[in-house]
Design an enzyme around this catalytic site. Sequence first.
Site, PDB file in Angstrom:
ATOM      1  N   GLU A   1       0.883  -1.180   0.149  1.00  0.00           N
ATOM      2  CA  GLU A   1       0.070   0.100   0.154  1.00  0.00           C
ATOM      3  C   GLU A   1       0.758   1.317  -0.047  1.00  0.00           C
ATOM      4  O   GLU A   1       0.474   2.351  -0.793  1.00  0.00           O
ATOM      5  CB  GLU A   1      -0.960  -0.067   1.368  1.00  0.00           C
ATOM      6  CG  GLU A   1      -1.963  -0.988   0.893  1.00  0.00           C
ATOM      7  CD  GLU A   1      -1.851  -2.312   1.509  1.00  0.00           C
ATOM      8  OE1 GLU A   1      -0.678  -2.824   1.860  1.00  0.00           O
ATOM      9  OE2 GLU A   1      -2.616  -3.233   1.632  1.00  0.00           O
TER      10      GLU A   1
ATOM     11  N   HIS B   1      -9.469  -4.636  10.982  1.00  0.00           N
ATOM     12  CA  HIS B   1     -10.159  -4.309   9.565  1.00  0.00           C
ATOM     13  C   HIS B   1     -11.369  -3.434   9.667  1.00  0.00           C
ATOM     14  O   HIS B   1     -12.209  -3.557   8.725  1.00  0.00           O
ATOM     15  CB  HIS B   1     -10.671  -5.831   9.034  1.00  0.00           C
ATOM     16  CG  HIS B   1      -9.431  -6.582   8.291  1.00  0.00           C
ATOM     17  ND1 HIS B   1      -8.667  -7.341   9.002  1.00  0.00           N
ATOM     18  CD2 HIS B   1      -9.408  -7.031   6.961  1.00  0.00           C
ATOM     19  CE1 HIS B   1      -7.823  -7.804   8.293  1.00  0.00           C
ATOM     20  NE2 HIS B   1      -8.157  -7.777   6.903  1.00  0.00           N
TER      21      HIS B   1
END
Lengths: 331, 337
Positions: free
Chosen positions: A67, A136
Amino acid sequence: MAAVEVATQTMSYRDAISKVLSEEIEANPDVFIMGEDIGRYQGTFRVTQGMFDKYGEKRIIDTPITEAGFTGIAIGAAMAGLRPVVEMMTMSFSILAMDQIINHAAKIHYMTGGQAKCPLVIRGPGGAAKQLSAQHTHCLEGWYAHAPGLKVVAPATAIDAYGMLRQAIRDDNPVIFTENPGLYTVMGEVPDNREFVVPFGKANILREGTDVSLVGYSRMTQINLAAAEKLSEQGISAEVVDVRSLSPLDMTTINASVAKTHRAVVVYEDWKFGGFGGEIASRIAEESFDDLDAPVVRCGGLNVPTPYARNLELECIPDVDDVIAAVQKLG
Amino acid sequence: MAKAKLEEIESPAMLEEFYRQMLFIRRFEEKCNVAYRLGKIGGYMHTYVGMEATAVGIHHAIKPTYDYMITAYRDHPQPLLLGTDPVKVMAEIMGRSDGMSRGKGGSMHVYDIERGFYGGWGIVGGHIPIGGGLAFASKYRNEDRVTICLLGDGAANQGVVFETMNMAALWDLPIIFCIENNEFAMGTRLEYHAADTELYKRGEPFGIKSERIDGMDVLSFHKDMQRIVDWTRENQKPYWVEIMNYRFNGHGAADNDRELYRTKAEESEAMKRDPIARLEEIMLKRNVMTREKMEAIDEELTDQVEAIYEQADASPFPDASEVYDNVYTDMEPEKGH
Ligand SMILES: Cc1ncc(C[n+]2csc(CCOP(=O)(O)OP(=O)(O)O)c2C)c(N)n1
Ligand SMILES: [Mg+2]
């Protein structure tokens, strides 16, 4: 606004996003999308379904799980004149890219004294899905809105997703566009118009009321609508203010609503402590003090890492009953 | 479950132990799949089916519960092998109060700190420097522990991996980076995510001893790992191992469409490397175990898993008041919506 006859289509929030992504890919050769599993695998939440086959690997780019790296590459490409759209598989993973986003993208225009621009969109699901546990399940829009230089939007309806994502892609600034996973299946009317945009910095009244303003964004706007319905059964008339855009923030519309209702509850899914709802609440207190009949109340997520067990997870996320309880606090 | 002494390796008793452990993991994971479909398990859940030889081979190469171990979210088999109560593992996966983390973690976040199992992490790559930290601590205290740091082929691309490799080499940390190369990072094939698919080469630029080994034959794999663990313990330096295996199920229970990234033909070809079937063949050939015995063991383990599941399912959901527990060691967070 002049009433113009525009054909509309009923579609899901997810399809509205797919539609505008496809349209902008077709409209501008500088637009491309990059992210994990968005191409051959069709996207984890299927937002980019079919796009790899249609537009090819130059426009729909599968990245490694890196990322920080690919966000940085998108930032550099944006500085060099392209218009990248980065999909975060979930916004929680954008934390890995936060240095690139906050320490780099957000400051480019300023640090270069206006020489360089960073027309970049970072989008993806943010907030609770179902039992994805502590790592998450983050609502980061408030974190990003805290940083000058970033625009941050959190649409709650299909039409806003459609119009705001186009605005985001055409905007010359880095834009964080957050999609709550609970919204993907929400249906709505979407105009069939490849130029349709919803400008940033404009809140929207989704339901009129006279007794209390329910101020929120993203999925909490849908919760506020349901809460308003339930409150009406108790004889309380709630106005639902959909903030839509956190930065820029439309205090004019919010203050006008409070001037009418004299009470406000600010609802947000993020951790309550230090969250973006605190910004809205304090602004209402500063700017609408004379209109208020009661202190502004916040209703936010519990201050804990989101637990896995379904019953505990549901405890954490504000729901209709929590909003109603907050309204009742106003007396 | 006991650890093999070197001289006992490949004795009939040892082969049976390898067999039982691999089969137990498989039956446990299959039960998890069924429970997921029934809605008894939610969220993201990733099974170890097809990769059992890797967990079992490593288990017998280390000093279980003394050495440190850390992995990502494919974390059911390691605690089961280390002797964690399987009911507590299953209860955690089901989000119940008898779970290892009292239902707060779920399938991706299983921990047994007492047994040296440091989880159980959901952010791809995130646990790898933490593995470096475990190795740093044991070295700091002059212990002769090694740290097993498991990571996927996809995780091997994250920037922190290279940062950790550099520091591990610079500071001689006793960590074994075990890359579980199962050929896929979710829906992305190895060749689409790695510029050079020979991942074992990545250790070389850092001067880290590196190699690629087969992770599907539990016997050869165990021997390789034993040599690597012994070297690391002795030399107190890092090691980078690319373990070739294959996952038989989807990436996670929510990944239903494997054909988006691999063909049926390719899959059935790969499944010929099934580590359990492979050991069965070896045992038959060496006349160590009959088919009937294997079937009896299977039946026994299947019943055992069933009982574990029933017990876990009898565990209540955590009490709502527990939501604030363990945010801090010594205080509670601000409460309420
Ligand atoms: C930082 C981050 N990005 C993306 C994900 C989503 N994700 C979870 S597992 C996975 C694939 C990882 O593949 P690999 O490392 O090969 O491990 P395997 O699942 O094959 O064991 C992805 C993309 C994540 N959890 N964390
Ligand atoms: Mg993999």
